[in-house]
Design an enzyme around this catalytic site. Structure first.
Site, short mmCIF file in Angstrom:
data_model
loop_
_atom_site.label_atom_id
_atom_site.label_comp_id
_atom_site.label_asym_id
_atom_site.label_seq_id
_atom_site.Cartn_x
_atom_site.Cartn_y
_atom_site.Cartn_z
N ASP A 29 0.84 -1.20 0.00
CA ASP A 29 0.00 0.00 0.00
C ASP A 29 0.88 1.26 0.00
O ASP A 29 1.89 1.32 0.71
CB ASP A 29 -0.92 -0.02 1.23
CG ASP A 29 -2.10 0.93 1.08
OD1 ASP A 29 -3.23 0.43 0.98
OD2 ASP A 29 -1.89 2.16 1.05
N ASN A 85 -12.82 -3.31 2.97
CA ASN A 85 -13.77 -2.21 3.04
C ASN A 85 -14.70 -2.33 1.84
O ASN A 85 -14.22 -2.44 0.71
CB ASN A 85 -13.03 -0.87 3.01
CG ASN A 85 -12.12 -0.70 4.21
OD1 ASN A 85 -12.45 -1.12 5.31
ND2 ASN A 85 -10.96 -0.10 4.00
N GLY A 91 -16.29 2.32 3.75
CA GLY A 91 -15.09 3.14 3.56
C GLY A 91 -14.24 2.74 2.37
O GLY A 91 -13.05 3.04 2.33
N GLN A 92 -14.85 2.07 1.39
CA GLN A 92 -14.09 1.65 0.21
C GLN A 92 -13.79 2.86 -0.67
O GLN A 92 -14.70 3.61 -1.02
CB GLN A 92 -14.90 0.62 -0.59
CG GLN A 92 -14.16 0.06 -1.79
CD GLN A 92 -14.97 -1.01 -2.53
OE1 GLN A 92 -16.11 -1.32 -2.15
NE2 GLN A 92 -14.38 -1.56 -3.57
N HIS A 98 -10.39 -5.64 -2.99
CA HIS A 98 -9.04 -5.79 -2.44
C HIS A 98 -9.14 -6.09 -0.95
O HIS A 98 -10.08 -5.66 -0.27
CB HIS A 98 -8.19 -4.53 -2.67
CG HIS A 98 -8.80 -3.26 -2.18
ND1 HIS A 98 -9.77 -2.59 -2.90
CD2 HIS A 98 -8.61 -2.54 -1.05
CE1 HIS A 98 -10.13 -1.51 -2.23
NE2 HIS A 98 -9.45 -1.46 -1.09
N HIS A 100 -6.84 -5.87 2.56
CA HIS A 100 -5.65 -5.31 3.21
C HIS A 100 -5.09 -6.38 4.15
O HIS A 100 -5.83 -6.90 5.00
CB HIS A 100 -6.01 -4.10 4.07
CG HIS A 100 -6.64 -2.95 3.32
ND1 HIS A 100 -5.98 -1.77 3.04
CD2 HIS A 100 -7.90 -2.79 2.83
CE1 HIS A 100 -6.79 -0.94 2.41
NE2 HIS A 100 -7.96 -1.53 2.27
P1 AMP Z 1 -9.83 1.16 0.50
O1 AMP Z 1 -9.95 2.46 1.26
O2 AMP Z 1 -10.14 -0.06 1.30
O3 AMP Z 1 -10.59 1.21 -0.81
O4 AMP Z 1 -8.30 1.00 0.18
C1 AMP Z 1 -7.65 1.54 -0.92
C2 AMP Z 1 -6.19 1.50 -0.59
O5 AMP Z 1 -5.47 1.60 -1.80
C3 AMP Z 1 -5.70 2.63 0.31
O6 AMP Z 1 -5.11 2.05 1.48
C4 AMP Z 1 -4.68 3.37 -0.55
O7 AMP Z 1 -3.58 3.83 0.20
C5 AMP Z 1 -4.28 2.30 -1.54
N1 AMP Z 1 -3.81 2.76 -2.84
C6 AMP Z 1 -4.44 3.62 -3.68
N2 AMP Z 1 -3.73 3.76 -4.80
C7 AMP Z 1 -2.62 2.97 -4.66
C8 AMP Z 1 -1.51 2.68 -5.50
N3 AMP Z 1 -1.36 3.24 -6.71
N4 AMP Z 1 -0.56 1.83 -5.03
C9 AMP Z 1 -0.69 1.26 -3.81
N5 AMP Z 1 -1.73 1.49 -2.99
C10 AMP Z 1 -2.67 2.34 -3.41
#
Ligand code: AMP
Ligand code: ZN
Length: 112
Positions: A29, A85, A91-92, A98, A100
């Site tokens: 991330d 999420n 909170g997505q 994906h 985490h």
């Molecule tokens: P969510 O809030 O569960 O949708 O998580 C999205 C996650 O993607 C967040 O933790 C961001 O920091 C991460 N993210 C967004 N763009 C990138 C990227 N280009 N490379 C790595 N992580 C990313």
């Protein structure tokens, strides 16, 4: 489709890879919330956990098996958290399924 995680899966946008096979990708991330913070995604576009069906749910088990393997490799013997999420209330922020994998520190419960 204008999906950032599809672009990461295809290699169009670079990432720091943690794991890859023909079905899924794991990458670090950009904004880590724990000492280990890896995102695990299916290469196929699935918008969110709301779109998981009997037909495509195999990928979720595969992601969890890889998460357990990565947790071992990253020394997370004391435990870890896998977070999904889903949707606005969940909170997505990226609309591609994906999970985490978070570890390396003690987590709080309940989440905010
Ligand atoms: P969510 O809030 O569960 O949708 O998580 C999205 C996650 O993607 C967040 O933790 C961001 O920091 C991460 N993210 C967004 N763009 C990138 C990227 N280009 N490379 C790595 N992580 C990313
Ligand atoms: Zn996508």
């Amino acid at each position: 489709m204008d999906c950032i995680f599809c672009k990461i899966a295809s290699g169009e946008i670079p990432c720091k890879k943690a794991y890859e096979d023909d079905q899924i990708l794991g990458f670090y991330d950009l904004d880590p919330q724990a000492p280990t913070h890896i995102l695990l995604i299916p290469k196929e576009h699935i918008g969110s956990a709301m779109e998981i069906t009997a037909e495509n749910s195999q990928i979720v088990g595969h992601i969890f098996a890889v998460a357990a393997k990565l947790a071992k490799e990253h020394g997370l013997e004391k435990g870890f958290r896998i977070v999904n999420n889903c949707g606005e209330d969940g909170g997505q922020t990226v609309q591609h399924l994906h999970f985490h994998l978070l570890g390396g520190r003690s987590m709080q419960w309940p989440p905010g």
